[in-house]
Design an enzyme around this catalytic site. Structure first.
Site, PDB file in Angstrom:
ATOM      1  N   GLY A   1       0.716  -1.314  -0.034  1.00 30.88           N
ATOM      2  CA  GLY A   1       0.034  -0.068   0.146  1.00 30.88           C
ATOM      3  C   GLY A   1       0.844   1.273  -0.145  1.00 30.88           C
TER       4      GLY A   1
ATOM      5  N   ASN B   1       1.646   2.793  -2.668  1.00 30.87           N
ATOM      6  CA  ASN B   1       1.094   3.787  -3.559  1.00 30.87           C
ATOM      7  C   ASN B   1      -0.294   4.284  -2.959  1.00 30.87           C
ATOM      8  OD1 ASN B   1       2.696   4.117  -6.259  1.00 30.87           O
ATOM      9  ND2 ASN B   1       2.833   1.868  -5.565  1.00 30.87           N
TER      10      ASN B   1
ATOM     11  N   HIS C   1       1.359  -0.075 -13.455  1.00 35.02           N
ATOM     12  CA  HIS C   1       1.959  -1.154 -13.708  1.00 35.02           C
ATOM     13  C   HIS C   1       3.519  -0.894 -13.686  1.00 35.02           C
ATOM     14  CE1 HIS C   1       2.217  -5.079 -14.998  1.00 35.02           C
ATOM     15  NE2 HIS C   1       3.361  -4.689 -16.081  1.00 35.02           N
TER      16      HIS C   1
ATOM     17  N   ASP D   1      -3.956  -4.943 -18.705  1.00 33.56           N
ATOM     18  CA  ASP D   1      -2.665  -4.066 -18.843  1.00 33.56           C
ATOM     19  C   ASP D   1      -2.893  -3.300 -20.530  1.00 33.56           C
ATOM     20  OD1 ASP D   1      -1.578  -4.588 -16.419  1.00 33.56           O
ATOM     21  OD2 ASP D   1      -0.409  -6.106 -17.155  1.00 33.56           O
TER      22      ASP D   1
ATOM     23  N   GLU E   1       7.250   5.618  -8.951  1.00 39.93           N
ATOM     24  CA  GLU E   1       5.746   5.585  -8.609  1.00 39.93           C
ATOM     25  C   GLU E   1       5.724   6.668  -7.313  1.00 39.93           C
ATOM     26  OE1 GLU E   1       4.686   0.903  -9.297  1.00 39.93           O
ATOM     27  OE2 GLU E   1       5.483   1.307  -7.361  1.00 39.93           O
TER      28      GLU E   1
HETATM   29  C1  GAR Z   1       3.523  -1.608  -7.283  1.00 44.68           C
HETATM   30  O1  GAR Z   1       4.825  -1.572  -7.817  1.00 44.68           O
HETATM   31  C2  GAR Z   1       2.516  -1.308  -8.582  1.00 44.68           C
HETATM   32  O2  GAR Z   1       3.159  -0.853  -9.728  1.00 44.68           O
HETATM   33  C3  GAR Z   1       2.430  -2.793  -8.673  1.00 44.68           C
HETATM   34  O3  GAR Z   1       2.329  -3.383  -7.431  1.00 44.68           O
HETATM   35  C4  GAR Z   1       3.123  -2.657  -6.735  1.00 44.68           C
HETATM   36  C5  GAR Z   1       2.203  -2.480  -5.342  1.00 44.68           C
HETATM   37  O4  GAR Z   1       3.233  -1.706  -4.341  1.00 44.68           O
HETATM   38  N1  GAR Z   1       1.273  -2.977  -9.652  1.00 44.68           N
HETATM   39  C6  GAR Z   1       1.214  -4.420 -10.348  1.00 44.68           C
HETATM   40  O5  GAR Z   1       2.195  -5.023 -10.607  1.00 44.68           O
HETATM   41  C7  GAR Z   1      -0.070  -4.235 -11.171  1.00 44.68           C
HETATM   42  N2  GAR Z   1      -0.057  -5.305 -12.286  1.00 44.68           N
HETATM   43  P1  GAR Z   1       2.292  -1.070  -3.102  1.00 44.68           P
HETATM   44  O6  GAR Z   1       1.290  -1.958  -2.690  1.00 44.68           O
HETATM   45  O7  GAR Z   1       3.521  -0.796  -2.169  1.00 44.68           O
HETATM   46  O8  GAR Z   1       1.758   0.191  -3.625  1.00 44.68           O
END
Ligand code: GAR
Length: 201
Positions: A14, A16, A107, A148, A177
């Site tokens: 979480g 992001n 992504h 995607d 990100e």
């Molecule tokens: C992030 O790197 C996001 O880009 C990726 O999951 C991670 C979540 O991190 N998303 C995918 O792979 C979607 N296909 P977070 O839980 O720390 O935000």
């Protein structure tokens, strides 16, 4: 005017989601995060939402797939847009139809490379390293019915070295990100107030 409402869908740590909540919570953009929907009861994102005072709803795969149950959550929190922040379940077609151009995903690769089924989180970075790529990056895109596959809103790349491990790549992607995702979401939802960031060269 009253704020419009974002639902964040997330499955994991979480970081992001937290960044988005803080960004929209500290600016007057006409949008606030009103709920976090998570499919795993033990996901770190739930603690983050609690600490930040944002309601969360746990919907395991079966209840997420229950149209009435998910529609009720969208109605209860008056959701106007959905942001996927590390969410690993497929988005149902009816939801895509209900929120045209208003479901945004991040992504962790430069799509169309390293996208599609099974390509998420660390799996993406492992594939990038295994292929000997000299760059990777992030893609923020609209969600449509192909995995995607929706229109790309923003991409940012970062250089990789031959020594980078998947964990190193993940850390570089994480930086991108944290730096860009909230602004890209804001530029998409409130284009008169926030400009799309320029992609780094
Ligand atoms: C992030 O790197 C996001 O880009 C990726 O999951 C991670 C979540 O991190 N998303 C995918 O792979 C979607 N296909 P977070 O839980 O720390 O935000």
């Amino acid at each position: 005017m009253e704020d419009r409402h974002i639902a964040i869908f997330a499955s994991g740590n979480g970081t992001n989601a937290e960044n988005l909540i803080r960004y929209f919570g500290s600016r007057e953009l006409g949008w606030k995060v009103s709920v976090v929907v998570c499919n795993r009861a033990d996901a770190g994102v739930l603690d983050r939402a609690r600490r930040l005072g944002v309601p969360s709803v746990v919907m395991p795969k079966a209840s997420f797939a229950d149209r009435d149950a998910l529609a009720k959550v969208m109605d209860t929190y008056a959701v106007d847009a959905v942001v996927l922040a590390g969410f690993l379940l497929m988005i149902p077609l009816w939801l895509i139809a209900r929120y045209p151009r208003s479901i945004i995903n991040i992504h962790p690769s430069l799509l169309p490379k390293y996208g599609g089924r099974g390509m998420y989180g660390r799996h993406v970075h492992e594939a990038v390293v295994a292929a000997g790529e000299r760059e990777s990056g992030i893609t923020v895109h609209l969600v449509n019915e192909t995995v995607d596959g929706g229109a790309i809103l923003f991409q940012a790349a970062t250089a990789l070295t031959a020594e980078d491990t998947p964990a190193d790549v993940e850390a570089k992607i994480h930086q991108l990100e944290q730096r860009y995702f909230p602004q890209v979401v804001a530029a998409t939802l409130a284009p008169s107030l926030v400009a799309m960031p320029a992609s780094p060269q």
